[in-house]
Design an enzyme around this catalytic site. Structure first.
Site, PDB file in Angstrom:
ATOM      1  N   HIS A   1      -7.395  -3.852  10.205  1.00  0.00           N
ATOM      2  CA  HIS A   1      -7.088  -3.712   8.772  1.00  0.00           C
ATOM      3  C   HIS A   1      -5.802  -4.448   8.411  1.00  0.00           C
ATOM      4  O   HIS A   1      -4.904  -4.612   9.243  1.00  0.00           O
ATOM      5  CB  HIS A   1      -7.048  -2.242   8.339  1.00  0.00           C
ATOM      6  CG  HIS A   1      -5.876  -1.444   8.795  1.00  0.00           C
ATOM      7  ND1 HIS A   1      -5.966  -0.408   9.691  1.00  0.00           N
ATOM      8  CD2 HIS A   1      -4.557  -1.500   8.458  1.00  0.00           C
ATOM      9  CE1 HIS A   1      -4.783   0.127   9.878  1.00  0.00           C
ATOM     10  NE2 HIS A   1      -3.904  -0.516   9.152  1.00  0.00           N
TER      11      HIS A   1
ATOM     12  N   GLU B   1      -9.572  -0.894   5.354  1.00  0.00           N
ATOM     13  CA  GLU B   1     -10.241  -0.529   6.601  1.00  0.00           C
ATOM     14  C   GLU B   1     -11.550  -1.310   6.772  1.00  0.00           C
ATOM     15  O   GLU B   1     -12.064  -1.891   5.803  1.00  0.00           O
ATOM     16  CB  GLU B   1     -10.532   0.979   6.587  1.00  0.00           C
ATOM     17  CG  GLU B   1      -9.281   1.855   6.555  1.00  0.00           C
ATOM     18  CD  GLU B   1      -8.590   1.944   7.928  1.00  0.00           C
ATOM     19  OE1 GLU B   1      -8.611   0.958   8.692  1.00  0.00           O
ATOM     20  OE2 GLU B   1      -8.004   3.011   8.216  1.00  0.00           O
TER      21      GLU B   1
ATOM     22  N   ASP C   1       0.828  -1.205   0.000  1.00  0.00           N
ATOM     23  CA  ASP C   1       0.000   0.000   0.000  1.00  0.00           C
ATOM     24  C   ASP C   1       0.864   1.258   0.000  1.00  0.00           C
ATOM     25  O   ASP C   1       2.094   1.183   0.159  1.00  0.00           O
ATOM     26  CB  ASP C   1      -0.942  -0.002   1.210  1.00  0.00           C
ATOM     27  CG  ASP C   1      -0.242  -0.381   2.518  1.00  0.00           C
ATOM     28  OD1 ASP C   1       1.002  -0.389   2.550  1.00  0.00           O
ATOM     29  OD2 ASP C   1      -0.930  -0.663   3.501  1.00  0.00           O
TER      30      ASP C   1
ATOM     31  N   ASP D   1      -7.649  -1.696  14.256  1.00  0.00           N
ATOM     32  CA  ASP D   1      -9.051  -1.912  13.858  1.00  0.00           C
ATOM     33  C   ASP D   1      -9.211  -3.131  12.957  1.00  0.00           C
ATOM     34  O   ASP D   1     -10.265  -3.335  12.356  1.00  0.00           O
ATOM     35  CB  ASP D   1      -9.616  -0.659  13.180  1.00  0.00           C
ATOM     36  CG  ASP D   1      -8.877  -0.296  11.884  1.00  0.00           C
ATOM     37  OD1 ASP D   1      -7.946  -1.038  11.492  1.00  0.00           O
ATOM     38  OD2 ASP D   1      -9.233   0.725  11.279  1.00  0.00           O
TER      39      ASP D   1
HETATM   40  C1  GLP Z   1      -0.324   0.523   8.582  1.00  0.00           C
HETATM   41  C2  GLP Z   1      -0.053  -0.371   7.389  1.00  0.00           C
HETATM   42  C3  GLP Z   1      -0.389  -1.818   7.669  1.00  0.00           C
HETATM   43  C4  GLP Z   1       0.196  -2.224   9.007  1.00  0.00           C
HETATM   44  C5  GLP Z   1      -0.380  -1.363  10.095  1.00  0.00           C
HETATM   45  C6  GLP Z   1       0.089  -1.743  11.484  1.00  0.00           C
HETATM   46  O1  GLP Z   1      -1.635   0.925   8.660  1.00  0.00           O
HETATM   47  N1  GLP Z   1      -0.785   0.040   6.222  1.00  0.00           N
HETATM   48  O2  GLP Z   1       0.120  -2.634   6.624  1.00  0.00           O
HETATM   49  O3  GLP Z   1      -0.089  -3.570   9.251  1.00  0.00           O
HETATM   50  O4  GLP Z   1       0.039  -0.033   9.828  1.00  0.00           O
HETATM   51  O5  GLP Z   1       1.318  -1.144  11.745  1.00  0.00           O
HETATM   52  P1  GLP Z   1       2.232  -1.457  13.002  1.00  0.00           P
HETATM   53  O6  GLP Z   1       2.871  -2.744  12.710  1.00  0.00           O
HETATM   54  O7  GLP Z   1       3.188  -0.325  13.036  1.00  0.00           O
HETATM   55  O8  GLP Z   1       1.336  -1.503  14.167  1.00  0.00           O
END
Ligand code: GLP
Length: 252
Positions: A130, A135, A62, A128
């Site tokens: 995702h 989302e 993404d 949440d």
């Molecule tokens: C972002 C990314 C996700 C990732 C999420 C959690 O939103 N788009 O791919 O899984 O963050 O991030 P973290 O691992 O820093 O909690």
């Protein structure tokens, strides 16, 4: 599904990924904090000669819309800095600055397809539920497209920017249908902040309110979680029992 509860998620996830790596392997890479120990461990193994990335290529999940690829917090910059540049792996990602964002989504889907699809996809999970930037409310069959971040995700990601207002509102993300086409999905989650999302993903009903729950429909998923992230799992003792009785020749 396999659920591995471990104090070393980075090492277990690196094991799962390294098992796929050979010339021609296509890696699916995730940003966020959770995958960082996995990348550090894979680079350590490369330095030790235990894994070779020659002929390997990669795709990211993404990107923020409107953030130049050169911005230090663009996911393209982050993944190059944290992993693919030191690993010497060419990487493609959705271009959030493309003039025609729909055309870019189509290009990206085709690029993954033309590469033969993703062999092993590393995933984190948002608080949440995702994955990528899909989302709650995302179609479980979605393809790469623009999404609007929830206030919760923007707040979660504010730590990477000077202020919460600087977090982009829109993103370009592989869809849940796109992610499900990878051969092996490895999701890493650590910390108590992820416990509810992990429980909903692994043991909750499959539905758009927890996008990661769609992984229950995939035949080859490994959830790698630490004790804190496993705290809300009803079958945690069973997952530990499974791990303790795993036949030696199966690998993680
Ligand atoms: C972002 C990314 C996700 C990732 C999420 C959690 O939103 N788009 O791919 O899984 O963050 O991030 P973290 O691992 O820093 O909690």
């Amino acid at each position: 599904m396999e659920v591995v509860i471990t104090e070393n998620p980075g090492i277990v996830a690196a094991d799962a990924i390294a098992a796929h790596v050979r010339r021609g392997t296509v890696l699916g890479l995730a940003t966020g904090s959770s995958p960082l120990p996995v990348y550090a461990e894979l680079l350590r193994r490369r330095d030790a000669g235990a894994v070779v990335f020659d002929g390997v290529r990669a795709f990211t999940l993404d990107e923020y819309v409107g953030l130049p690829r050169s911005h230090p917090q663009s996911y393209y910059s982050v993944i190059r800095r944290e992993f693919t540049d030191p690993a010497g792996i060419p990487v493609d990602g959705p271009d959030g600055e493309a003039a025609d964002i729909q055309a870019e989504a189509t290009r990206y889907e085709a690029a993954i397809r033309d590469a033969g699809g993703v062999d092993v996809q590393l995933l984190g999970i948002g608080t949440d539920g995702h994955i990528g930037f899909n989302e709650p409310g995302s179609s479980l069959a979605s393809r790469t497209r623009v999404k609007t971040l929830t206030p919760q995700t923007r707040a979660d990601n504010a730590r990477f920017f000077d202020s919460a207002d600087d977090v982009p509102v829109h993103v370009l993300t592989q869809g849940l249908g796109t992610i499900l086409e990878a051969e092996h999905l490895v999701l890493v989650a650590t910390g108590s902040g992820k416990a509810a999302a992990v429980a909903a993903a692994v043991e909750g009903p499959v539905g758009a309110m927890c996008p990661a729950s769609v992984l229950q429909l995939h035949p080859y998923v490994t959830f790698v979680v630490d004790e804190a992230a496993a705290a809300d799992l009803r079958l945690a003792d069973y997952y530990r029992f499974v791990a303790d009785h795993k036949p030696q020749d199966q690998g993680w």
